[in-house]
Design a protein around this motif. Structure first.
Motif, mmCIF file in Angstrom:
data_model
loop_
_atom_site.group_PDB
_atom_site.id
_atom_site.type_symbol
_atom_site.label_atom_id
_atom_site.label_comp_id
_atom_site.label_asym_id
_atom_site.label_seq_id
_atom_site.Cartn_x
_atom_site.Cartn_y
_atom_site.Cartn_z
ATOM 1 N N SER A 1 -13.254 8.066 -14.292
ATOM 2 C CA SER A 1 -12.154 8.403 -13.394
ATOM 3 C C SER A 1 -11.230 7.198 -13.273
ATOM 4 C CB SER A 1 -12.683 8.812 -12.017
ATOM 5 O OG SER A 1 -13.127 7.677 -11.312
ATOM 6 N N GLY A 2 -10.103 7.424 -12.651
ATOM 7 C CA GLY A 2 -9.172 6.325 -12.410
ATOM 8 C C GLY A 2 -8.554 6.533 -11.053
ATOM 9 N N HIS A 3 -7.948 5.482 -10.514
ATOM 10 C CA HIS A 3 -7.213 5.665 -9.260
ATOM 11 C C HIS A 3 -5.901 4.901 -9.306
ATOM 12 C CE1 HIS A 3 -8.145 1.676 -7.658
ATOM 13 N NE2 HIS A 3 -9.388 1.857 -8.032
ATOM 14 N N PHE A 4 -5.018 5.318 -8.412
ATOM 15 C CA PHE A 4 -3.694 4.736 -8.253
ATOM 16 C C PHE A 4 -3.821 3.260 -7.846
ATOM 17 C CE2 PHE A 4 0.060 4.442 -5.264
ATOM 18 C CZ PHE A 4 1.027 4.490 -6.250
ATOM 19 N N LEU A 5 -2.899 2.402 -8.338
ATOM 20 C CA LEU A 5 -2.866 1.011 -7.859
ATOM 21 C C LEU A 5 -1.732 0.825 -6.840
ATOM 22 C CD1 LEU A 5 -3.472 -1.250 -10.997
ATOM 23 C CD2 LEU A 5 -5.117 -0.443 -9.320
ATOM 24 N N GLY A 6 -0.516 1.196 -7.253
ATOM 25 C CA GLY A 6 0.589 1.178 -6.306
ATOM 26 C C GLY A 6 1.366 -0.115 -6.195
ATOM 27 N N SER A 7 1.000 -1.140 -7.000
ATOM 28 C CA SER A 7 1.689 -2.419 -6.835
ATOM 29 C C SER A 7 3.159 -2.328 -7.242
ATOM 30 C CB SER A 7 0.977 -3.500 -7.637
ATOM 31 O OG SER A 7 0.779 -3.072 -8.962
ATOM 32 N N GLN B 1 -16.070 11.635 -8.280
ATOM 33 C CA GLN B 1 -17.175 10.704 -8.048
ATOM 34 C C GLN B 1 -17.533 9.929 -9.326
ATOM 35 O OE1 GLN B 1 -18.710 10.374 -4.905
ATOM 36 N NE2 GLN B 1 -16.975 11.641 -4.283
ATOM 37 N N LEU B 2 -16.839 10.221 -10.415
ATOM 38 C CA LEU B 2 -17.143 9.547 -11.685
ATOM 39 C C LEU B 2 -16.813 8.060 -11.576
ATOM 40 C CD1 LEU B 2 -15.536 12.199 -14.075
ATOM 41 C CD2 LEU B 2 -17.980 11.742 -13.799
ATOM 42 N N PRO B 3 -17.497 7.204 -12.351
ATOM 43 C CA PRO B 3 -17.172 5.774 -12.312
ATOM 44 C C PRO B 3 -15.749 5.543 -12.807
ATOM 45 C CG PRO B 3 -18.643 6.282 -14.135
ATOM 46 C CD PRO B 3 -18.557 7.511 -13.301
ATOM 47 N N ASP B 4 -15.071 4.543 -12.245
ATOM 48 C CA ASP B 4 -13.704 4.257 -12.719
ATOM 49 C C ASP B 4 -13.746 3.452 -14.016
ATOM 50 O OD1 ASP B 4 -14.004 1.574 -12.134
ATOM 51 O OD2 ASP B 4 -12.573 1.546 -10.473
ATOM 52 N N GLY B 5 -12.592 3.150 -14.572
ATOM 53 C CA GLY B 5 -12.502 2.529 -15.896
ATOM 54 C C GLY B 5 -13.392 1.304 -16.040
ATOM 55 N N ASN C 1 -9.718 9.115 -6.501
ATOM 56 C CA ASN C 1 -10.016 8.994 -7.932
ATOM 57 C C ASN C 1 -9.782 10.334 -8.621
ATOM 58 O OD1 ASN C 1 -11.347 6.607 -6.806
ATOM 59 N ND2 ASN C 1 -12.210 6.415 -8.862
ATOM 60 N N PHE C 2 -9.078 10.267 -9.760
ATOM 61 C CA PHE C 2 -8.864 11.484 -10.541
ATOM 62 C C PHE C 2 -9.626 11.354 -11.852
ATOM 63 C CE2 PHE C 2 -5.214 8.589 -10.746
ATOM 64 C CZ PHE C 2 -5.189 8.239 -12.090
ATOM 65 N N PRO C 3 -10.264 12.451 -12.313
ATOM 66 C CA PRO C 3 -11.034 12.346 -13.552
ATOM 67 C C PRO C 3 -10.133 12.232 -14.776
ATOM 68 C CG PRO C 3 -11.070 14.591 -12.721
ATOM 69 C CD PRO C 3 -10.319 13.784 -11.712
#
Lengths: 223, 126
Positions: free
Chosen positions: A65-71, B29-33, A57-59
């Motif tokens: 935060s968000g993270h990569f999906l990759g689809s 560690q922050l919550p995601d969207g 997760n990137f802030p």
């Protein structure tokens, strides 16, 4: 964007599960006809990379935060149906092994984070590639734009599922989800483009959509 | 399968393992969207997901150190996902090779199916 249980109604979960199950079944049948020996470890390593990258997760702005999906990355590397299989394995593992995302909502999660990017995102990608000049830079630009759209579309689908479930009205869910994922999508575009340009530099023959894009030069837009 | 492709697969898997081992403990560690949206709207959700998950929240229960716990669960997950999708693809490939030939077959099964290696799931001639 892993939907926990209790947020989406059972009927929506059932519908998205049926769609995911159907597409993955179709993907398996197609793979039985077309999968080559070389592609089996490539499917494995793409899934492994996406699993690892999704943990990071990137802030972004506002304590989120968000993270990569990759689809879309998987679809460009392996083809859209193989990508659906890979995403189903990754999201299934996150659910069953790591308690990430509700287990009743597994169908919705595979649909949003896997199928939407791998099929709709890939169709958009091919559309963009078809109208741009056929070169490496434009190929990467198309992947950046389409991967951003894949994340935004996935969040829009999630918003619609919440609204159809009666959790909150669409006028609340759609702007909130799309707004924050428009930022997360920038991260997705950066990672997708970085990985693709690396693979194109070392093994362009392993990028499934790359020869197809190159073929279009001679064979028109339907290559 | 050629050695060069195995080298590529090995390097890419090593990169994925390195990410899960060395970078994942430092992930935000922050919550995601979606989680942030759930917080803001004060929505009621079931915590924890699948109740029998062996590594809930990407943690290995017996390891006390948080970072190490995340890293180990990341390595396990990455290897499991690799094995599972490799195995699935391998199985599907095997099923094709062992298809019972029809009487009078003169061409190999692989050629019959119109398979072209690395063709993104397209069938030749369609």
């Amino acid at each position: 964007m892993h939907i926990p249980d209790g947020l989406v109604s059972n009927s929506v979960n059932a519908a998205t599960f049926a769609a995911s199950f159907g597409v993955c079944g179709l993907a398996l049948l197609r793979a039985k006809k077309t999968l080559g020996e070389k592609e089996a470890p490539l499917l494995g390593v793409t899934a492994a990379f996406i699993f690892a990258a999704q943990m990071l997760n990137f802030p972004i702005a506002g304590g989120t935060s968000g993270h990569f999906l990759g689809s879309l990355l998987a679809a460009i590397l392996l083809g859209p149906l193989n990508a659906c299989l890979v995403m189903a394995v990754v999201i299934g593992m996150q659910c069953v092994g790591f308690g990430d995302g509700g287990w009743l909502a597994l169908g919705s999660n595979i649909f949003n984070m896997g199928l939407v990017g791998a099929i709709a995102g890939y169709a958009i990608f091919r559309g963009i590639v078809a109208v741009l000049p056929k070169n490496r830079g434009c190929f990467l630009a198309a992947s950046a734009l389409a991967s951003w759209l894949a994340v935004v579309l996935a969040s829009a689908c999630c918003a619609v599922e919440l609204a159809v479930s009666g959790t909150l009205p669409l006028r609340v869910t759609l702007p909130a989800m799309v707004g924050v994922h428009a930022l997360i999508g920038v991260g997705e575009a950066i990672i997708t483009t970085a990985v693709l340009s690396t693979v194109l530099a070392v093994r362009p023959d392993l990028v499934c959509a790359w020869p197809a894009a190159a073929r279009m030069e001679g064979a028109g837009a339907n290559g | 399968m050629d050695k060069k492709t195995w080298t590529f697969v090995f390097c890419a898997l090593a990169a994925a393992l390195a990410l899960s081992a060395f970078v994942s403990p430092f992930a935000s560690q922050l919550p995601d969207g979606l989680d942030k949206f759930i917080e803001e709207q004060k929505l009621q959700v079931a915590e924890g997901g699948w109740p029998h998950a062996p590594f809930p929240d990407y943690k290995v229960g017996v390891i006390k150190s948080e970072g190490l716990s995340t890293a180990v669960s990341g390595i396990i997950g990455t290897l499991a996902v690799f094995g599972l999708s490799f195995g699935l693809a391998r199985l599907v490939f095997r099923l094709r090779r062992f298809r019972v030939p029809v009487s009078g077959d003169t061409i190999p099964i692989a050629a019959q199916s119109g398979h072209v290696p690395g063709n993104c799931g397209r069938i030749k001639g369609r």
